[in-house]
Every structure is written in structure tokens, then in C-alpha cells.
Design a protein around this motif. Sequence first.
Motif, PDB file in Angstrom:
ATOM      1  N   GLU A  29       0.346  -1.042  -0.181  1.00 16.05           N
ATOM      2  CA  GLU A  29       0.254  -0.182  -0.117  1.00 16.05           C
ATOM      3  C   GLU A  29       1.052   0.778   0.394  1.00 16.05           C
ATOM      4  OE1 GLU A  29      -2.951  -0.058   3.175  1.00 16.05           O
ATOM      5  OE2 GLU A  29      -3.704  -2.295   2.501  1.00 16.05           O
ATOM      6  N   ASP A  30       1.768   1.752   0.815  1.00 19.65           N
ATOM      7  CA  ASP A  30       2.654   2.224   0.737  1.00 19.65           C
ATOM      8  C   ASP A  30       3.056   2.749  -0.184  1.00 19.65           C
ATOM      9  OD1 ASP A  30       2.827   2.993   3.702  1.00 19.65           O
ATOM     10  OD2 ASP A  30       4.520   2.051   4.253  1.00 19.65           O
ATOM     11  N   VAL A  31       3.714   1.852  -1.041  1.00 24.86           N
ATOM     12  CA  VAL A  31       4.066   1.751  -2.412  1.00 24.86           C
ATOM     13  C   VAL A  31       3.370   2.727  -3.721  1.00 24.86           C
ATOM     14  CG1 VAL A  31       4.872   0.401  -4.669  1.00 24.86           C
ATOM     15  CG2 VAL A  31       5.963   0.139  -1.509  1.00 24.86           C
ATOM     16  N   ARG A  32       1.843   2.044  -2.951  1.00 24.91           N
ATOM     17  CA  ARG A  32       1.449   2.059  -4.037  1.00 24.91           C
ATOM     18  C   ARG A  32       1.247   4.096  -3.971  1.00 24.91           C
ATOM     19  NH1 ARG A  32      -1.405  -2.581  -3.464  1.00 24.91           N
ATOM     20  NH2 ARG A  32      -2.215  -1.933  -2.029  1.00 24.91           N
ATOM     21  N   ALA A  33       1.073   4.060  -2.388  1.00 27.56           N
ATOM     22  CA  ALA A  33       0.951   5.197  -1.773  1.00 27.56           C
ATOM     23  C   ALA A  33       1.572   6.516  -2.957  1.00 27.56           C
ATOM     24  CB  ALA A  33       0.450   5.611  -1.385  1.00 27.56           C
ATOM     25  N   ASN A  34       3.307   6.092  -3.141  1.00 22.02           N
ATOM     26  CA  ASN A  34       4.031   6.911  -2.999  1.00 22.02           C
ATOM     27  C   ASN A  34       5.437   6.741  -4.381  1.00 22.02           C
ATOM     28  OD1 ASN A  34       5.097   7.922  -0.865  1.00 22.02           O
ATOM     29  ND2 ASN A  34       3.989   5.999   0.144  1.00 22.02           N
ATOM     30  N   THR A  35       4.386   5.947  -5.316  1.00 23.87           N
ATOM     31  CA  THR A  35       4.604   5.764  -6.500  1.00 23.87           C
ATOM     32  C   THR A  35       4.311   6.133  -8.043  1.00 23.87           C
ATOM     33  OG1 THR A  35       4.488   3.557  -7.040  1.00 23.87           O
ATOM     34  CG2 THR A  35       6.250   3.710  -6.311  1.00 23.87           C
ATOM     35  N   GLY A  36       2.760   6.875  -6.973  1.00 20.84           N
ATOM     36  CA  GLY A  36       1.397   7.131  -7.974  1.00 20.84           C
ATOM     37  C   GLY A  36       1.720   8.944  -8.640  1.00 20.84           C
ATOM     38  N   ILE A  37       2.234   9.936  -8.511  1.00 14.88           N
ATOM     39  CA  ILE A  37       1.929  10.836  -9.259  1.00 14.88           C
ATOM     40  C   ILE A  37       2.610  11.393 -10.410  1.00 14.88           C
ATOM     41  CG2 ILE A  37       1.693  11.985  -5.993  1.00 14.88           C
ATOM     42  CD1 ILE A  37       4.419  13.184  -7.267  1.00 14.88           C
ATOM     43  N   ASP A  38       1.995  12.534 -10.721  1.00 16.22           N
ATOM     44  CA  ASP A  38       2.717  12.813 -11.532  1.00 16.22           C
ATOM     45  C   ASP A  38       3.557  14.236 -11.009  1.00 16.22           C
ATOM     46  OD1 ASP A  38       3.149  14.341 -13.819  1.00 16.22           O
ATOM     47  OD2 ASP A  38       0.618  14.669 -14.292  1.00 16.22           O
ATOM     48  N   PRO A  39       4.490  14.502 -11.337  1.00 14.45           N
ATOM     49  CA  PRO A  39       5.136  15.518 -10.799  1.00 14.45           C
ATOM     50  C   PRO A  39       4.425  16.823 -11.491  1.00 14.45           C
ATOM     51  CG  PRO A  39       6.261  14.174 -12.622  1.00 14.45           C
ATOM     52  CD  PRO A  39       5.345  13.123 -12.191  1.00 14.45           C
ATOM     53  N   LEU A  40       4.019  17.218 -12.414  1.00 17.05           N
ATOM     54  CA  LEU A  40       3.750  18.461 -13.067  1.00 17.05           C
ATOM     55  C   LEU A  40       2.687  19.040 -11.889  1.00 17.05           C
ATOM     56  CD1 LEU A  40       4.065  17.075 -16.961  1.00 17.05           C
ATOM     57  CD2 LEU A  40       4.784  18.735 -15.667  1.00 17.05           C
ATOM     58  N   THR A  41       1.952  17.934 -11.633  1.00 16.15           N
ATOM     59  CA  THR A  41       0.542  18.286 -10.668  1.00 16.15           C
ATOM     60  C   THR A  41       1.259  18.444  -9.105  1.00 16.15           C
ATOM     61  OG1 THR A  41      -0.734  16.825 -12.329  1.00 16.15           O
ATOM     62  CG2 THR A  41      -1.926  17.489 -10.021  1.00 16.15           C
ATOM     63  N   ARG A  42       1.888  18.121  -8.703  1.00 13.32           N
ATOM     64  CA  ARG A  42       2.172  18.027  -7.351  1.00 13.32           C
ATOM     65  C   ARG A  42       3.317  17.263  -7.091  1.00 13.32           C
ATOM     66  NH1 ARG A  42       1.247  14.040  -3.628  1.00 13.32           N
ATOM     67  NH2 ARG A  42      -0.462  11.719  -4.367  1.00 13.32           N
ATOM     68  N   GLY A  43       4.323  17.215  -5.756  1.00 13.12           N
ATOM     69  CA  GLY A  43       5.055  16.430  -5.358  1.00 13.12           C
ATOM     70  C   GLY A  43       4.416  15.904  -4.133  1.00 13.12           C
ATOM     71  N   TYR A  44       4.827  15.271  -3.297  1.00 15.29           N
ATOM     72  CA  TYR A  44       4.841  14.042  -1.834  1.00 15.29           C
ATOM     73  C   TYR A  44       4.736  14.720  -0.995  1.00 15.29           C
ATOM     74  CZ  TYR A  44       5.504  10.774  -5.334  1.00 15.29           C
ATOM     75  OH  TYR A  44       5.287   9.423  -6.883  1.00 15.29           O
ATOM     76  N   GLY A  45       4.966  15.827  -0.809  1.00 13.91           N
ATOM     77  CA  GLY A  45       4.544  16.817   0.028  1.00 13.91           C
ATOM     78  C   GLY A  45       3.490  17.087   0.720  1.00 13.91           C
ATOM     79  N   ASP A  46       2.683  18.064   1.386  1.00 12.86           N
ATOM     80  CA  ASP A  46       1.378  18.321   1.957  1.00 12.86           C
ATOM     81  C   ASP A  46       1.852  19.541   1.819  1.00 12.86           C
ATOM     82  OD1 ASP A  46       0.195  15.917   2.372  1.00 12.86           O
ATOM     83  OD2 ASP A  46       0.911  15.959   4.704  1.00 12.86           O
TER      84      ASP A  46
END
Length: 170
Positions: free
Chosen positions: A53-70
Motif C-alpha cells: 500500500e505504501d509503495v502504491r501511495a508513493n509511486t503514483g503521482i504526476d510530478p507536473l501536478t504535485r510532489g509528495y509533501g503536504d
Amino acid sequence: MKKSLSLSAVAIAASLVVTAPAPAFAQQNPETTAAMAKILGDVIGETIRKAAEDVRANTGIDPLTRGYGDDGNAAPAPANPSDDLRRELATLNAAHDQAITAHLEELHGSLEKAELEFQNTAERADNADAVRDNRDSLQASADTAYEKFTKNIAAENARFDEKRAAILQG
């Protein structure tokens, strides 16, 4: 490329799920073997599920849209990003996914070691109750490995966000 790397990371996680005790335990009391298999499935299997679950949550973003931080103050991507910017972010993203996968593999190694220690102890156990008594030790080892994994992911995410911000600032 993003989705295939994410899926490969998830595939690695899925392949780590504990199936059954090694054949060496076939000579043991069936009740002892069943207790050992249940404990391994519960402790190691649950840790692997959480890691997936952590891997899915931490590899699934579009870096043009956002980063991982809040961080709401993170630099937004330009409305019309250049091909160079897209390429740099894609490269950063791929490196991040590889780092997360490496941490998952490290977790797997730690869990394998804990599993072997548990099996060695269980092999010497006289009965199922003695095997169950060793569950706390296995759980502590799995928890320690998982905590290290989550700290490593948080550090990777912070590095990603810093590098993303630097790329976007040009």
C-alpha cells in the motif's frame, strides 16, 4: 513509464507474500507446523500488505501536478511546461520510483531474515504453544523493519520534493 514502474514495484511486493513453511518442517508435529504457518502469514504477510500500500501511495503521482509533501506552498508547474522540464521531471520521477523499489527490496530482506530466525526457533519448539510464544519476537522484528522502510520512504519523498522544487524554479 510511470504506471509500469509502479506496477512492477507492486508486483515485487505481491511476490513477497508468505505462502507456506519450508518442507524441512514436514517432520514436525502438524499442529506446530500449522501454528508457525499462521504466525508467518499474519505477521510477515500483513507487513508486506502494508508495504505494498505504501509503495502504491508513493509511486503514483504526476510530478507536473504535485510532489509528495503536504506543502501548499510548493512551486506549481508552469501551465505549458517545456519538453526539457517534462523530461527532467520524468527522470526525477523514475529515480524516485527506483529508490522506493530498492527500499521495498531491503524490507523484504529484513523480513526474510526475521522469518528464518523464527523458523529456526520454531524448529526447536516442542509444541504449538512454544511456537506461539515466539510470535512477539517475530512481530518486533517485522515492526522494526517496517518502521525503517517508512522512514526511508519519507526521506525519499522529501528529497523528491526538494529536487522537484529546484527543477521548477529553474
